[in-house]
Write a protein that holds these residues in place. Structure first.
Motif, PDB file in Angstrom:
ATOM      1  N   THR A   1     -45.561  -9.493  22.262  1.00 58.67           N
ATOM      2  CA  THR A   1     -45.696  -8.333  23.148  1.00 58.67           C
ATOM      3  C   THR A   1     -47.002  -8.378  23.927  1.00 58.67           C
ATOM      4  O   THR A   1     -47.048  -7.978  25.100  1.00 58.67           O
ATOM      5  N   LYS A   2     -48.062  -8.844  23.315  1.00 63.97           N
ATOM      6  CA  LYS A   2     -49.371  -8.853  23.962  1.00 63.97           C
ATOM      7  C   LYS A   2     -49.371  -9.730  25.211  1.00 63.97           C
ATOM      8  O   LYS A   2     -49.957  -9.369  26.242  1.00 63.97           O
ATOM      9  N   ILE A   3     -48.705 -10.857  25.150  1.00 54.68           N
ATOM     10  CA  ILE A   3     -48.677 -11.767  26.301  1.00 54.68           C
ATOM     11  C   ILE A   3     -47.899 -11.140  27.448  1.00 54.68           C
ATOM     12  O   ILE A   3     -48.342 -11.152  28.613  1.00 54.68           O
ATOM     13  N   LEU A   4     -46.740 -10.542  27.152  1.00 58.99           N
ATOM     14  CA  LEU A   4     -45.962  -9.899  28.207  1.00 58.99           C
ATOM     15  C   LEU A   4     -46.693  -8.678  28.760  1.00 58.99           C
ATOM     16  O   LEU A   4     -46.655  -8.420  29.968  1.00 58.99           O
ATOM     17  N   SER A   5     -47.356  -7.930  27.899  1.00 52.08           N
ATOM     18  CA  SER A   5     -48.091  -6.750  28.359  1.00 52.08           C
ATOM     19  C   SER A   5     -49.214  -7.135  29.310  1.00 52.08           C
ATOM     20  O   SER A   5     -49.400  -6.498  30.362  1.00 52.08           O
ATOM     21  N   ASN A   6     -49.966  -8.169  28.976  1.00 51.32           N
ATOM     22  CA  ASN A   6     -51.038  -8.627  29.866  1.00 51.32           C
ATOM     23  C   ASN A   6     -50.480  -9.169  31.181  1.00 51.32           C
ATOM     24  O   ASN A   6     -51.072  -8.958  32.249  1.00 51.32           O
ATOM     25  N   LEU A   7     -49.329  -9.830  31.114  1.00 53.69           N
ATOM     26  CA  LEU A   7     -48.729 -10.383  32.327  1.00 53.69           C
ATOM     27  C   LEU A   7     -48.270  -9.269  33.268  1.00 53.69           C
ATOM     28  O   LEU A   7     -48.505  -9.325  34.471  1.00 53.69           O
ATOM     29  N   LEU A   8     -47.647  -8.228  32.716  1.00 53.83           N
ATOM     30  CA  LEU A   8     -47.205  -7.110  33.550  1.00 53.83           C
ATOM     31  C   LEU A   8     -48.380  -6.326  34.123  1.00 53.83           C
ATOM     32  O   LEU A   8     -48.327  -5.850  35.257  1.00 53.83           O
ATOM     33  N   MET A   9     -49.439  -6.212  33.342  1.00 52.98           N
ATOM     34  CA  MET A   9     -50.621  -5.509  33.840  1.00 52.98           C
ATOM     35  C   MET A   9     -51.277  -6.282  34.974  1.00 52.98           C
ATOM     36  O   MET A   9     -51.701  -5.695  35.982  1.00 52.98           O
ATOM     37  N   ASP A  10     -51.349  -7.601  34.854  1.00 52.02           N
ATOM     38  CA  ASP A  10     -51.925  -8.416  35.924  1.00 52.02           C
ATOM     39  C   ASP A  10     -51.011  -8.461  37.150  1.00 52.02           C
ATOM     40  O   ASP A  10     -51.492  -8.579  38.286  1.00 52.02           O
ATOM     41  N   MET A  11     -49.719  -8.340  36.938  1.00 52.94           N
ATOM     42  CA  MET A  11     -48.773  -8.425  38.035  1.00 52.94           C
ATOM     43  C   MET A  11     -48.836  -7.195  38.931  1.00 52.94           C
ATOM     44  O   MET A  11     -48.994  -7.308  40.146  1.00 52.94           O
ATOM     45  N   ALA A  12     -48.716  -5.992  38.321  1.00 59.60           N
ATOM     46  CA  ALA A  12     -48.667  -4.771  39.140  1.00 59.60           C
ATOM     47  C   ALA A  12     -49.211  -3.562  38.412  1.00 59.60           C
ATOM     48  O   ALA A  12     -48.874  -2.436  38.769  1.00 59.60           O
ATOM     49  N   GLY A  13     -50.064  -3.765  37.404  1.00 60.69           N
ATOM     50  CA  GLY A  13     -50.612  -2.630  36.670  1.00 60.69           C
ATOM     51  C   GLY A  13     -49.569  -1.872  35.883  1.00 60.69           C
ATOM     52  O   GLY A  13     -49.625  -0.640  35.779  1.00 60.69           O
ATOM     53  N   ILE A  14     -48.612  -2.571  35.293  1.00 57.21           N
ATOM     54  CA  ILE A  14     -47.500  -1.945  34.576  1.00 57.21           C
ATOM     55  C   ILE A  14     -47.853  -1.824  33.103  1.00 57.21           C
ATOM     56  O   ILE A  14     -48.395  -2.750  32.503  1.00 57.21           O
ATOM     57  N   GLY A  15     -47.508  -0.662  32.521  1.00 57.30           N
ATOM     58  CA  GLY A  15     -47.728  -0.440  31.104  1.00 57.30           C
ATOM     59  C   GLY A  15     -49.153  -0.014  30.803  1.00 57.30           C
ATOM     60  O   GLY A  15     -49.952   0.275  31.693  1.00 57.30           O
ATOM     61  N   GLY A  16     -49.480   0.013  29.524  1.00 57.84           N
ATOM     62  CA  GLY A  16     -50.816   0.411  29.118  1.00 57.84           C
ATOM     63  C   GLY A  16     -51.012   1.917  29.196  1.00 57.84           C
ATOM     64  O   GLY A  16     -50.121   2.694  29.528  1.00 57.84           O
ATOM     65  N   GLU A  17     -52.225   2.347  28.902  1.00 50.85           N
ATOM     66  CA  GLU A  17     -52.544   3.777  28.855  1.00 50.85           C
ATOM     67  C   GLU A  17     -52.528   4.391  30.247  1.00 50.85           C
ATOM     68  O   GLU A  17     -52.039   5.522  30.432  1.00 50.85           O
ATOM     69  N   ASP A  18     -53.057   3.682  31.227  1.00 47.93           N
ATOM     70  CA  ASP A  18     -53.160   4.219  32.580  1.00 47.93           C
ATOM     71  C   ASP A  18     -52.284   3.473  33.574  1.00 47.93           C
ATOM     72  O   ASP A  18     -52.470   3.613  34.783  1.00 47.93           O
ATOM     73  N   GLY A  19     -51.347   2.667  33.091  1.00 49.30           N
ATOM     74  CA  GLY A  19     -50.524   1.870  33.985  1.00 49.30           C
ATOM     75  C   GLY A  19     -49.352   2.653  34.549  1.00 49.30           C
ATOM     76  O   GLY A  19     -49.129   3.829  34.246  1.00 49.30           O
ATOM     77  N   THR A  20     -48.588   1.997  35.389  1.00 46.17           N
ATOM     78  CA  THR A  20     -47.417   2.596  36.014  1.00 46.17           C
ATOM     79  C   THR A  20     -46.163   2.238  35.216  1.00 46.17           C
ATOM     80  O   THR A  20     -46.174   1.325  34.387  1.00 46.17           O
ATOM     81  N   SER A  21     -45.100   2.963  35.482  1.00 46.24           N
ATOM     82  CA  SER A  21     -43.822   2.699  34.825  1.00 46.24           C
ATOM     83  C   SER A  21     -43.048   1.651  35.623  1.00 46.24           C
ATOM     84  O   SER A  21     -43.252   1.478  36.829  1.00 46.24           O
ATOM     85  N   ALA A  22     -42.136   0.970  34.928  1.00 41.06           N
ATOM     86  CA  ALA A  22     -41.389  -0.104  35.586  1.00 41.06           C
ATOM     87  C   ALA A  22     -40.021  -0.249  34.944  1.00 41.06           C
ATOM     88  O   ALA A  22     -39.861  -0.074  33.727  1.00 41.06           O
ATOM     89  N   LEU A  23     -39.051  -0.566  35.786  1.00 39.77           N
ATOM     90  CA  LEU A  23     -37.705  -0.936  35.343  1.00 39.77           C
ATOM     91  C   LEU A  23     -37.539  -2.425  35.594  1.00 39.77           C
ATOM     92  O   LEU A  23     -37.643  -2.888  36.735  1.00 39.77           O
ATOM     93  N   ILE A  24     -37.301  -3.178  34.523  1.00 41.69           N
ATOM     94  CA  ILE A  24     -37.174  -4.630  34.605  1.00 41.69           C
ATOM     95  C   ILE A  24     -35.697  -4.974  34.493  1.00 41.69           C
ATOM     96  O   ILE A  24     -35.031  -4.616  33.513  1.00 41.69           O
ATOM     97  N   VAL A  25     -35.180  -5.652  35.504  1.00 45.58           N
ATOM     98  CA  VAL A  25     -33.751  -5.987  35.578  1.00 45.58           C
ATOM     99  C   VAL A  25     -33.616  -7.502  35.480  1.00 45.58           C
ATOM    100  O   VAL A  25     -34.254  -8.245  36.242  1.00 45.58           O
TER     101      VAL A  25
END
Length: 352
Positions: free
Chosen positions: A255-279
């Motif tokens: 989970t940590k690797i995917l979380s860091n990748l999404l945060m670097d991609m578009a600020g997705i997830g985390g405490e202050d990140g944005t929401s995202a729908l992954i298809v």
């Protein structure tokens, strides 16, 4: 505290709260009391820079000295002077958003960038693609169609509410139909039988009806299809559509690797990140020569197996197959991350 000390302390607190914040051209009015350090403050991610004038810097140092010692009542006689002494300058150092201007049609459908999923993540696109105008180029956006689709989906989700719950009506409950007492002369309310809803052992008024009670509503298939295209076009218009080649490059279920990748991609997830729908859209390749217990499983429910497992505990993200994309999820999540295989299936289904 004495009255004099309490008054001085109140003046000190008001002086610290009357902060004039200059944020990317926005200046807070002096009568707005706001603490930039609290979590709910819109100025949480700011950094104080040098004061505009040496006089203001000198006044701040004087205030710091007075805060450690005694504060006289004559220190702040004029409110305007007090506000001027603590006029700070701030600048955004994180999440500094620049205004985004929508690219007009049909230019915004041409040469949409495609990102590559790899560790470490690279923001440079690996290619471009032209989006279908009938699926991603609807203009104007019909909000009435989106509203009808959201109501339909919410009613469908509610559906049969607890099909096993059923109560008896006044015609089903056991009890005599004989008149219980005289109509008049008893000094009490009239009663025709012993099964009314307000009596003990009586019927239940407006209770659940079991499996026959259904909250689903009808919406034509063409309207539902139009709602999907409207929601997808809105994502492109907002600049919130992110296309990736595939999630095979993830290579792990951590989970940590995917979380860091999404945060670097578009600020997705985390405490202050944005929401995202992954298809996603992945099909297992079945090898007829191998027995069933030796087949390699690469997907789960049409989703890459590593993506499915790694995304379970990431905040504000939902992973789904392209078959289950709906208007409610598209509007609920800010970003839309879609693989090329899912894009191909969606365009093939919704293109006219």
């Amino acid at each position: 505290f004495s009255t004099q000390e309490a008054k001085a302390k109140d003046q000190q607190d008001e002086a610290m709260m009357h902060v004039n914040l200059n944020l990317s051209g926005m200046v807070c009015p002096p009568n707005l009391k706001i603490d930039p350090t609290i979590a709910s403050s819109p100025f949480k991610r700011v950094q104080k820079i040098a004061s505009a004038t040496p006089e203001i810097a000198a006044s701040k140092s004087d205030f710091a000295n007075d805060a450690n010692g005694d504060i006289s009542n004559d220190a702040y006689d004029d409110d305007d002077e007090m506000e001027q002494e603590f006029e700070y300058q701030y600048e955004m150092v994180e999440n500094k958003f620049e205004p985004k201007y929508v690219t007009p049609l049909p230019e915004r459908l041409h040469s949409h960038p495609i990102l590559s999923i790899s560790t470490p993540f690279s923001s440079s696109p690996v290619g471009t693609i032209n989006l279908s105008p009938s699926t991603f180029g609807q203009d104007p956006i019909r909000t009435d169609i989106l509203h009808r689709c959201v109501v339909y989906l919410r009613n469908k989700k509610r559906g049969h509410r607890n099909g096993g719950a059923k109560t008896k009506t006044i015609s089903e409950v056991s009890g005599s139909g004989q008149k219980m007492r005289n109509q008049k002369g008893g000094g009490v309310a009239r009663a025709g039988h012993k099964r009314p809803a307000h009596w003990r052992g009586g019927a239940k008024a407006h209770g659940p009806k079991g499996s026959i009670q259904n909250y689903e509503t009808k919406l034509n298939k063409k309207v539902r299809k139009m709602g999907i295209t409207m929601a997808l076009s809105q994502k492109v218009k907002e600049g919130n559509l992110i296309l990736v080649n595939s999630f095979e490059g993830l290579g792990t279920y951590k989970t940590k690797i995917l979380s860091n990748l999404l945060m670097d991609m578009a600020g997705i997830g985390g405490e202050d990140g944005t929401s995202a729908l992954i298809v996603d859209h992945v099909l297992d390749e079945y090898d007829e020569e191998l027995p069933e217990d030796e087949q390699t499983v690469t997907s789960l429910g049409g989703i890459d197996i590593n993506l499915k497992v790694a995304s379970e505990n990431i905040f504000r993200t939902k992973v789904t197959n392209q078959k289950y994309v709906n208007v409610y999820d598209l509007l609920k999540h800010e970003k839309l991350v879609m693989t090329l295989s899912a894009l191909e299936m969606i365009e093939g289904r919704y293109c006219e």
